[in-house]
Scaffold this active site. Sequence first.
Site, PDB file in Angstrom:
ATOM      1  N   ASP A 313       1.204  -1.219  -0.270  1.00 60.08           N
ATOM      2  CA  ASP A 313      -0.002  -0.247   0.136  1.00 60.08           C
ATOM      3  C   ASP A 313       0.371   1.285  -0.015  1.00 60.08           C
ATOM      4  OD1 ASP A 313      -2.656   1.122   0.450  1.00 60.08           O
ATOM      5  OD2 ASP A 313      -1.957   1.592   2.712  1.00 60.08           O
ATOM      6  N   GLU A 366       1.119  -0.575  -5.096  1.00 65.55           N
ATOM      7  CA  GLU A 366       0.391   0.719  -5.416  1.00 65.55           C
ATOM      8  C   GLU A 366       1.071   2.089  -5.453  1.00 65.55           C
ATOM      9  OE1 GLU A 366      -3.550   3.301  -3.424  1.00 65.55           O
ATOM     10  OE2 GLU A 366      -1.836   2.800  -2.309  1.00 65.55           O
TER      11      GLU A 366
END
Length: 630
Positions: A313, A366
């Site tokens: 993330d 990401e």
Amino acid sequence: MKATGFLSEMDRYLFGHGTHYEIYKKLGAHPVKTGRKKGIYFAVWAPNAKTVSLVGNFNNWDISKHRMTPIPECGIFEILTNDIEIGEIYKYAIRTVDDRIIYKADPYANFSECRPGTASVVTDLSTISWSDKKWIEKRNKKSPLEMPVSIYEVHPGSWKKHRDEYGSWYFTYKELASELTSYVKEMGYTHVELIGIPEHPLDASWGYQVTGYYAPTSRYGTPEDFAYLVNYLHNNGIGVILDWTPAHFPKDAHGLADFDGQPVYEYADSLKSEHEEWGTKVFDYGRTQVCNFLIANALFWVEQFHIDGLRVDAVSSMLYLDYGRNNKAHAVNINGGNENLEAIELFKHLNSIMKKRNPGVMMIAEESTSWPKVTASPENGGLGFSFKWNMGWMHDYLEYMKYDPYFRQFNHNSMTFGITYADSENFILPISHDEVVHMKGSMYQKMPGDKKSRIANLKLAYTYFIGHPGKKLLFMGQDFGQDSEWDEERQLDWYLQYDPQHKQLQNFVHDLLSVYKKYNCMYSDYCHLSNFKWINADDSKRSIFSFVRRAPKSGTNLLFILNFTPVEYPDYAVGVPKKGKYTLLLDETRGLITKPSEKDIFTSVKEICDNEPYRLEYDLPAYGIAVFKY
């Protein structure tokens, strides 16, 4: 008190150099037997602490009863005690340099109290049994680049919930095992990606503000129960990906922030220590013990819980020193730039060691900027990730789909631009939870028109999504046209499966996933674009796209024709590359055509069309979808 000897000189050396890849087997709480001594061994890294005590119900939280022994020159405190049993809760009572007593959960704990409790729980992972050896062996033999990857992104707490007159409550890991596996197998996804598994105190954070990096959240059961879920999925041919958050952590009093009264896990420099917009602390990527904590944690999930991939993330927030600072003062690197050189080295180290130890595991970034070579190897100047989320494609694609069909002709480039850079990285196309929450609307809500038009547009959207180069990710509920946007407090609108139009959409997505998995032209060697070719990328006036997915060596090729307007085109002519028969494989009304009739078989005519040597004619309906095999 004497040192126990359980933490060897080599352990301390490797931890100090950031290369103890199984440090989680030494720090934390572990049942041990050394000679005649047996009990629970505890060790914690608190380099600025004056003293550390082990506290819990077992000693009435008395800091004087279980004083831990400092191990010289490494900042680690330890204790071996037989006063504590498996299942006991505990914390570390740390005396700071200014004589405050603070109570911290164990950073390396494998189990925690269920919120709102914040204590760690003694557990023993060595008792977990696995039966997925064949799955792991198969996974490690083949590159995911050459495999179909269609990911079902799931937030376990809101996928389904139990309900009665007294309220609602979560499915457990074991309950999810059968229910989730059944659904994923029926639909045809290859992987599930689970949101919010590492322990976190706040439900509303969705698991992105972690306090227990080494503990599966107790919301849904024990670590053994979580292992049961993974094992069950594997034994049914489904891979498991976890969201992993090395970018930041929350300021909760029991967590990592100011762990021993001073910055330990976070940067001490105020220009780097916080993400103000998130209200969280930033890991100190320049400190070897902190990098070791993170790298070992990634390996822990893969090697102890058999996870097949980590979606990392907020990578961009780690790469840029000025990320989210909105023109405020920020740190610079030794070259005067805004790149966080320490985070870059962390990624290179992590991805290299992961590939070496677990070659079939996917490391997914990401990363929302144009940072170069995210998926290139460190040897070639890259970060070493397996895949990168294609955020640019996703934004363009969703914007196009939201337009009234009349205005799509003026935004045609939004759908074609992604191909120009599709081979710059190994991409995953994400239609994730972030796109269907916070007033963005569900995929169904984004579509223009009435209910019938929305379903038709979703079929088009998902066909383009499946046909476009890149692996696939779809958030839960979007495959049957979830009506409302995602809310982590309530389950999906499963009743929509009984609506004929929504059920038809769900069946259509199932058919798309079947096509994706069956034909290797859809997934093999895609990153080089050798198996993608536009037939007509410029038919903007009619908002029609046509392209071919070609088998890498030999095999079946697929021709896609997609009409993004409610206008029908009888005898639509499309160029095709070969002489012969073209069999209709899938259309907008029937979905997958398993038994094509004579009317579904078309023969090409030798005539130049769309710069191709042959032409095919097909009656293209309003919002028409035609996928031919040849």
